[in-house]
Design a protein around this motif. Structure first.
Motif, mmCIF file in Angstrom:
data_model
loop_
_atom_site.group_PDB
_atom_site.id
_atom_site.type_symbol
_atom_site.label_atom_id
_atom_site.label_comp_id
_atom_site.label_asym_id
_atom_site.label_seq_id
_atom_site.Cartn_x
_atom_site.Cartn_y
_atom_site.Cartn_z
ATOM 1 N N UNK A 1 52.590 22.150 86.611
ATOM 2 C CA UNK A 1 53.790 21.024 87.182
ATOM 3 C C UNK A 1 55.035 21.381 86.681
ATOM 4 N N UNK A 2 55.386 21.985 85.703
ATOM 5 C CA UNK A 2 56.483 22.681 85.386
ATOM 6 C C UNK A 2 57.204 23.605 86.565
ATOM 7 N N UNK A 3 56.119 24.425 86.614
ATOM 8 C CA UNK A 3 56.600 25.443 87.712
ATOM 9 C C UNK A 3 56.863 25.006 88.941
ATOM 10 N N UNK A 4 55.984 23.872 89.275
ATOM 11 C CA UNK A 4 56.291 23.322 90.733
ATOM 12 C C UNK A 4 57.618 22.540 90.838
ATOM 13 N N UNK A 5 57.694 21.926 89.835
ATOM 14 C CA UNK A 5 58.981 21.035 89.858
ATOM 15 C C UNK A 5 60.124 21.828 89.584
ATOM 16 N N UNK A 6 60.307 22.910 89.185
ATOM 17 C CA UNK A 6 61.423 24.169 89.179
ATOM 18 C C UNK A 6 61.581 24.603 90.656
ATOM 19 N N UNK A 7 60.500 25.123 91.225
ATOM 20 C CA UNK A 7 60.488 25.869 92.484
ATOM 21 C C UNK A 7 60.950 24.774 93.468
#
Length: 290
Positions: free
Chosen positions: A119-125
């Motif tokens: 979810x961290x990676x997705x929010x950043x993207x």
């Protein structure tokens, strides 16, 4: 005769003197005793009285409003989500350490953190996509990422905008455990609040969309606040996107509210579920015809 400029200079001098007095007391470790002669706006004891709460409300509303207006931040995409998720590289390092330790409890926590790191990676993207879109827009049409300014999903979203050199907003809140603003919030767009209510107002005042990633009580509080405002038409309708179908489907059974007659069936159309950053952005694109 005293001119307008003279009055301004006199007022400025009074503020400077009052502030210098407060700083001197702080440096010398001297307590500030109540002082009837102290200027009202330079009297902490006075400003923190119960009776002056309304004044503090006004100040918390006004200061960020002026700062955001001066920076040209007119439209935001608000990102909510857990403060507890961590970046994938950090999660991988923790998982490796836990495996090496042989500690079953530590391994369980590390595995859970590794799952949440997506979810961290997705929010950043997602934030990067929004920021890159804004790079090519006229100033009045730019969309700025706005978060609660803390760690976790909030950090990830601010980081996504930072990755492409686009400013982003952080509306932090003073908490007992002293939550600090994450390093990816643009410094002149980093604001700190005491009152949750005023912070919520600022989340909505410029919001053109809301994207809620998995989170806890704080995320749910903010999500249902927005759903209620839109449902009751207290604010204009905006796209409300819930990221992580599995998470939200297990957490929310809003169909039950329809069955019980607590909400209307059309209220279920107020939000959409997605699983990919590009899908979240597509919802916003389609809503506004971008």
């Amino acid at each position: 005769m005293e001119t307008t400029q003279d009055i301004k200079e006199s007022s400025r001098a009074a503020v400077v003197d009052a502030w210098a007095t407060l700083q001197a007391h702080a440096r010398n470790g001297e307590p500030l005793s109540p002082d009837a002669y102290r200027l009202a706006f330079a009297d902490p004891e006075f400003l923190l009285r119960t009776e002056t709460r309304g004044i503090r409300f006004q100040l918390e509303l006004l200061k960020p409003d002026l700062g955001l207006a001066a920076a040209g931040v007119n439209n935001t995409v608000v990102v909510y989500g857990s403060a507890r998720v961590i970046a994938p590289d950090v999660a991988e390092a923790q998982l490796a350490a836990a495996r090496a330790s042989g500690d079953a409890a530590a391994l369980g926590l590390a595995e859970n953190a590794a799952r949440g790191a997506r979810y961290y990676a997705a929010a950043r993207e997602f934030a990067r996509i929004v920021a890159e879109h804004s790079l090519h827009q006229q100033p009045q049409d730019r969309l700025f990422i706005c978060t609660g300014g803390g760690p976790g999903v909030m950090e990830a979203a601010n980081r996504g905008a930072h990755d492409v050199g686009v400013p982003s907003v952080g509306l932090n809140i003073g908490l007992p455990h002293e939550q600090q603003t994450n390093p990816y919030v643009t410094p002149y767009l980093a604001f700190k609040f005491h009152y949750f209510a005023l912070r919520k107002m600022h989340f909505m005042m410029r919001a053109k969309a809301l994207v809620a990633f998995p989170g806890g009580f704080g995320t749910l509080d903010e999500l249902f606040e927005v759903l209620t405002l839109v449902q009751t038409r207290k604010v204009r309708r905006v796209p409300i996107v819930l990221f992580g179908k599995s998470y939200w489907s297990r957490l929310l059974n809003l169909e039950m509210l329809v069955e019980e007659g607590a909400i209307a069936s059309e209220d279920l159309q107020l939000y959409q579920l997605v699983d990919e950053p590009a899908q979240a952005w597509k919802v916003i694109q389609q809503f506004y015809g971008l």
